[in-house]
Design an enzyme around this catalytic site. Structure first.
Site, short mmCIF file in Angstrom:
data_model
loop_
_atom_site.label_atom_id
_atom_site.label_comp_id
_atom_site.label_asym_id
_atom_site.label_seq_id
_atom_site.Cartn_x
_atom_site.Cartn_y
_atom_site.Cartn_z
N ARG A 15 33.87 7.45 3.70
CA ARG A 15 32.66 6.70 3.98
C ARG A 15 31.56 7.60 4.54
NH1 ARG A 15 28.89 5.63 7.83
NH2 ARG A 15 30.53 5.63 9.42
N ASP A 16 31.75 8.08 5.76
CA ASP A 16 30.71 8.86 6.42
C ASP A 16 30.46 10.19 5.72
OD1 ASP A 16 28.77 9.23 8.29
OD2 ASP A 16 30.09 9.78 9.93
N CYS A 240 24.12 13.03 8.76
CA CYS A 240 23.40 11.84 9.19
C CYS A 240 21.97 11.98 8.68
CB CYS A 240 23.42 11.73 10.72
SG CYS A 240 22.91 10.12 11.33
#
Length: 307
Positions: A15-16, A240
């Site tokens: 996911r991340d 991010c």
């Protein structure tokens, strides 16, 4: 050092990690990697997210992955959700665990959602009720609880206010997520010791990005404070998109190697994880941030020398 005898790792690379990749891996390849992670011994895996596919196209097949993988005995396959719609998608495809997220950076939360973090969490009450009605477990996470690029260090009382808001809507499992990679060990120790003492009813997870090379030190500081549940990403994949210079999560194989050499049990086969990380690197066609992929395990060097 007061290190635990065992820890639990949640693998978040699917996911991340993958959500930050320009190229989308085929669903079948994701399923093969997921099967490999289960075989390696992971009992908690973040499979994907139920975000808007237009916003995060890399996660558009999360529903299909859950339908194809089905229930896996003894393994928690969780997913990130943004709202009530995410709960419904989880219910429709058989996902049994979801996680909500809010930013501890008030400026970031206000800019993106026009709400304070506490107001965001208060709005999660309907998600909690819907999840419970579908038999779905629900947890929460707090991004940038240690520091943000906008405010710098976040005061403990502001983090406490978010924790209390989560408790008010019935969430008792919370992740502290250093998405900005700005946390330092003494700060991590102090916050972890504080929340464990003040909120003993909460099950805590720690999520560290290795942006400035401090993720492993932060994990050790959290362990010293009594924490035993950590996120990691195979190959060190991730990032991010809204944080300047953000790097990936701490590499799973790096954490496994540290635990292995320190006598901390994880229940995970590091050799299988290294093989999966190498496979992932080939699939993506670029290098990833992993010391163990570059240098190998210490014990492998010793065995080679002895031979």
């Amino acid at each position: 050092m007061k290190l635990p005898s065992s820890v639990t790792l949640c693998e978040v690379g699917l996911r991340d990690g993958l959500q930050n990749e320009k190229e989308q891996l085929p669903t079948q390849k994701k399923l093969e990697l997921l099967g490999g992670l289960i075989d390696a011994g992971f009992r908690v895996i973040e499979v994907g997210s139920f975000m808007n596919p237009n916003a995060v196209p890399q996660m558009a097949d999360t529903d299909e992955i859950y339908r194809l993988i089905g229930d896996v005995q003894g393994v928690e396959l969780r997913a990130l959700i943004p709202n009530l719609r995410g709960v419904q998608r989880a219910a429709d495809c058989g996902c049994k665990k979801v996680k909500l997220n809010v930013s501890a950076s008030r400026q970031h939360n206000l800019k993106n959602l026009n709400m304070t973090p506490e107001e965001s969490v208060a709005g999660f009450a309907s998600c909690v009720q819907a999840a419970e009605s579908h038999g779905i477990e629900i947890s929460g996470s707090i991004s940038m609880p240690f520091a943000s690029p906008w405010e710098g260090r976040i005061p403990q009382e502001e983090v406490d206010a978010i924790i209390q808001a989560y408790l008010k809507v019935g969430i008792t499992e919370i992740s502290l997520s250093d998405a900005s990679g700005m946390a330092v060990p003494n700060q991590v120790f102090d916050m972890c010791a504080h929340v464990r003492e003040v909120y003993p009813q909460i099950s805590w997870w720690l999520h560290f990005h290795n942006t400035r090379g401090l993720a492993m030190a932060n994990i050790l500081a959290a362990m010293e404070a009594g924490m035993t549940q950590f996120d990691s990403s195979f190959g060190g994949l991730g990032g991010c998109p809204f944080v300047p210079g953000a790097a990936g999560n701490i590499s799973t194989e790096d954490v496994l190697h540290m635990c292995e050499e320190s006598g901390i049990d994880t229940g995970i086969d590091i050799v299988k994880v290294i093989a999966l990380s190498r496979q992932l690197r080939q699939l993506l066609g670029h290098d990833t941030d992993s010391y163990i992929l570059r240098a190998g395990r210490s014990r492998d060097l010793i065995q080679t020398s002895n031979d």
